[in-house]
Motif scaffolding. Structure first.
Motif, PDB file in Angstrom:
ATOM      1  N   ILE A  39       0.834  -1.210   0.000  1.00  0.00           N
ATOM      2  CA  ILE A  39       0.000   0.000   0.000  1.00  0.00           C
ATOM      3  C   ILE A  39       0.865   1.255   0.000  1.00  0.00           C
ATOM      4  N   ASP A  40       2.013   1.204   0.667  1.00  0.00           N
ATOM      5  CA  ASP A  40       2.929   2.343   0.648  1.00  0.00           C
ATOM      6  C   ASP A  40       3.433   2.593  -0.767  1.00  0.00           C
ATOM      7  N   GLU A  41       3.805   1.538  -1.464  1.00  0.00           N
ATOM      8  CA  GLU A  41       4.273   1.671  -2.852  1.00  0.00           C
ATOM      9  C   GLU A  41       3.159   2.213  -3.751  1.00  0.00           C
ATOM     10  N   GLU A  42       1.941   1.735  -3.548  1.00  0.00           N
ATOM     11  CA  GLU A  42       0.806   2.214  -4.342  1.00  0.00           C
ATOM     12  C   GLU A  42       0.574   3.708  -4.109  1.00  0.00           C
ATOM     13  N   ILE A  43       0.597   4.125  -2.855  1.00  0.00           N
ATOM     14  CA  ILE A  43       0.393   5.539  -2.532  1.00  0.00           C
ATOM     15  C   ILE A  43       1.496   6.392  -3.149  1.00  0.00           C
ATOM     16  N   ARG A  44       2.737   5.962  -2.985  1.00  0.00           N
ATOM     17  CA  ARG A  44       3.862   6.724  -3.532  1.00  0.00           C
ATOM     18  C   ARG A  44       3.730   6.851  -5.046  1.00  0.00           C
ATOM     19  N   SER A  45       3.381   5.769  -5.699  1.00  0.00           N
ATOM     20  CA  SER A  45       3.218   5.785  -7.150  1.00  0.00           C
ATOM     21  C   SER A  45       2.101   6.739  -7.570  1.00  0.00           C
ATOM     22  N   LEU A  46       0.990   6.691  -6.871  1.00  0.00           N
ATOM     23  CA  LEU A  46      -0.134   7.589  -7.189  1.00  0.00           C
ATOM     24  C   LEU A  46       0.244   9.052  -6.947  1.00  0.00           C
ATOM     25  N   GLU A  47       0.954   9.315  -5.879  1.00  0.00           N
ATOM     26  CA  GLU A  47       1.363  10.691  -5.589  1.00  0.00           C
ATOM     27  C   GLU A  47       2.292  11.235  -6.668  1.00  0.00           C
ATOM     28  N   LEU A  48       3.192  10.406  -7.132  1.00  0.00           N
ATOM     29  CA  LEU A  48       4.138  10.866  -8.147  1.00  0.00           C
ATOM     30  C   LEU A  48       3.479  11.056  -9.508  1.00  0.00           C
ATOM     31  N   ARG A  49       2.294  10.465  -9.676  1.00  0.00           N
ATOM     32  CA  ARG A  49       1.535  10.657 -10.919  1.00  0.00           C
ATOM     33  C   ARG A  49       0.413  11.664 -10.716  1.00  0.00           C
TER      34      ARG A  49
END
Length: 79
Positions: A39-49
């Motif tokens: 979930i941390d990776e998903e959030i980080r990915s969404l934030e960077l996009r």
């Protein structure tokens, strides 16, 4: 901050050795850590996009991450 690192070892550097130990010896900890990392990776990915999802969904994901982090921390200090 967008894309900020919230990995458990980054959040709790004083517990790096204990985290490694528990990943090997505690199935409950290991499973929770897998979910937390995902979930941390998903959030980080969404934030960077630029968060291509609604704010309410992002808040829910961050809440789940926070709850998991609290649970993992309790397991760390208990071990």
């Amino acid at each position: 901050m967008l894309g900020e690192n919230h990995s458990l070892t980054h959040e709790f550097p004083e517990y790096i050795d204990k985290i490694k130990e528990l990943l090997q010896s505690d199935v409950k900890f290991s499973e929770k850590m897998k979910v937390y990392d995902a979930i941390d990776e998903e959030i980080r990915s969404l934030e960077l996009r630029d968060s291509p999802i609604g704010d309410d969904i992002m808040r829910e994901k961050k809440h789940i991450r926070s709850v998991l982090k609290d649970e993992l921390y309790r397991l760390l200090i208990k071990a």
